[in-house]
Design an enzyme around this catalytic site. Structure first.
Site, PDB file in Angstrom:
ATOM      1  N   CYS A   3       0.850  -1.194   0.000  1.00  0.00           N
ATOM      2  CA  CYS A   3       0.000   0.000   0.000  1.00  0.00           C
ATOM      3  C   CYS A   3       0.889   1.248   0.000  1.00  0.00           C
ATOM      4  O   CYS A   3       1.160   1.831   1.057  1.00  0.00           O
ATOM      5  CB  CYS A   3      -0.917  -0.028   1.225  1.00  0.00           C
ATOM      6  SG  CYS A   3      -2.292   1.140   1.165  1.00  0.00           S
ATOM      7  N   CYS A  30      -7.450   6.472  -8.477  1.00  0.00           N
ATOM      8  CA  CYS A  30      -6.808   6.798  -7.206  1.00  0.00           C
ATOM      9  C   CYS A  30      -6.563   8.301  -7.100  1.00  0.00           C
ATOM     10  O   CYS A  30      -6.066   8.925  -8.034  1.00  0.00           O
ATOM     11  CB  CYS A  30      -5.482   6.053  -7.090  1.00  0.00           C
ATOM     12  SG  CYS A  30      -4.694   6.219  -5.468  1.00  0.00           S
TER      13      CYS A  30
END
Length: 424
Positions: free
Chosen positions: A159, A354
């Protein structure tokens, strides 16, 4: 009547519950099981960590809003899954039966793989709301007593977006406090290069993110393996392309925040044949367990192999919209099985959208699909992304309160851009 239990009420589990209930209808039962009674909007944790958000601004009670859609809620910490009896067993003795189980637990944070890592030791985290609150306290200490800061992602992490986001946000918070000149920041990452993101790069992410780090005078170390963290000191091995030691670094720090590697939560990982060795759920192309056909899974807890081999291990991220496509596929496949008496045949597109805040600007990328090779990819920056991230927080929270995972206008706006949740 079929009883579908959704385990986990995060940014994957909540939308899944709403979509499954809508797909199955009133004659079937949907139950959400979660360890906490409140929904927590994880993407806003970096703002909490620097004091730009109060925790109550990104939380709301789960049961109240699920009940409005006739979805049941059980607040319980699940210790064991019995797939043969089709039961969840809670820490306090709860027994929850299911006909179909949807696992959306998110990950276990594997700090234990790095000596001295994690909030229980010497580094901070923004992976949970509680961690972000503790991180904010440490940021306040840093402002009061400035010194070096280390930000980034440990080896095995998957992540990377929030790590970059936090580095830029911390820089802005320190400038606002007029102490940035007293806080040298080093970005330490297991990525082979800046902007790799666990995805082999997205568009022009490498040059754009390198430029942003340079503009903010943030140094970086790639191919970084953190060997040990002690109080105020981090030992980092920088490897070369062959995975051999190139340079050893001793980094002093007053504040450190690194994203940990993930693994599967124990209750899920302990089910024989359900997961890979790291505890991530193995699924087929329809998000269903090959061994247990009545178990589905989506989100961070799903097993996805790395995009490519890297000198220091990096995982593949599961971003928000990608997770939503998984959950939509699960809802449609459950309808096919339960209502239409057909085998599952829906597949999520795994497209990625994103938004990353940088304090007063931001970066956005679209990757279709997220896992290369891709049909579409671009990476852009601008103040509009900062504003869009703020708007998205409000928008997603509202969606989860109204019980609509994909409002009709969202569906058709994204469709016009070529972004859809399900494969044709």
């Amino acid at each position: 009547m079929a009883k579908v239990v959704v385990l986990g009420a995060g940014t994957g589990g909540m939308p899944a519950a709403y979509e499954i209930k809508q797909a199955l209808g009133a004659e079937h039962q949907v139950v959400v099981v979660n360890e906490y009674p409140v929904f927590r909007f994880v993407p806003s944790n970096p703002w909490v960590a620097v004091g730009w958000r109060e925790p109550n601004a990104i939380t709301f009670p789960i049961e109240k809003y699920l009940n409005k859609k006739h979805i049941d809620f059980v607040c319980a910490s699940i210790e064991r899954i019995d797939p043969e009896q089709q039961q969840l067993i809670g820490r306090d003795g709860e027994l929850i039966d299911y006909d179909y189980l949807v696992i959306a637990t998110g990950p276990k944070l594997a700090f234990e793989s790095i000596p001295g890592a994690g909030p229980a030791h010497f580094t901070q985290s923004i992976c949970t709301l509680d961690h972000a609150i503790n991180c904010h306290k440490d940021v306040e200490k840093l402002i009061a007593t400035p010194g070096p800061a280390v930000v980034g992602a440990f080896q095995g992490a998957s992540c990377f977006g929030p790590a970059y986001e936090y580095a830029f946000i911390l820089d802005k918070a320190l400038r606002d406090a007029k102490v940035r000149h007293k806080v040298p920041i080093t970005y330490v990452t297991s990525e082979p290069y800046i902007g790799h993101l666990g995805l082999g790069g997205v568009g022009d992410s490498k040059s754009l993110l390198e430029s942003e780090l340079r503009q903010r005078d943030i140094k970086w170390i790639c191919n970084a393996q953190v060997d040990e963290v002690s109080d105020g000191q981090m030992q980092v091995s920088e490897l070369n392309r062959k995975g051999e030691l190139d340079i050893s670094h001793q980094l002093p720090f007053q504040h450190a925040m690194l994203i940990p590697p993930f693994s599967g939560v124990k209750a899920v990982a302990d089910v024989e044949g359900l997961c890979n060795p790291k505890g991530f759920v193995i699924t087929d192309e329809f998000q269903r367990s090959p061994k247990y056909p009545n178990i589905f899974s989506g989100g961070v807890c799903v097993a996805i192999p790395p995009v490519e081999s890297t000198p220091v291990p990096t995982g593949t991220p599961k971003t928000g919209y990608m997770i939503e496509t998984m959950m939509t596929a699960i809802a449609h496949n459950l309808k096919a099985i339960v209502v239409d008496n057909h085998p599952p045949h829906y597949k999520g597109t795994w497209h990625a959208i994103c938004l990353a805040d940088m304090g007063d600007t931001g970066a956005a990328f679209v990757a279709m699909p997220q896992i290369p090779p891709r049909n579409v990819t671009w990476f852009k920056k601008g103040k509009w992304v900062h504003l869009a991230k703020i708007a998205f927080e409000k928008y997603f929270m509202r969606k989860m309160k109204t019980g609509t995972s994909e409002p009709i206008y969202e569906k058709y706006v994204l469709k016009a851009l070529g972004i859809e949740r399900l494969e044709p």
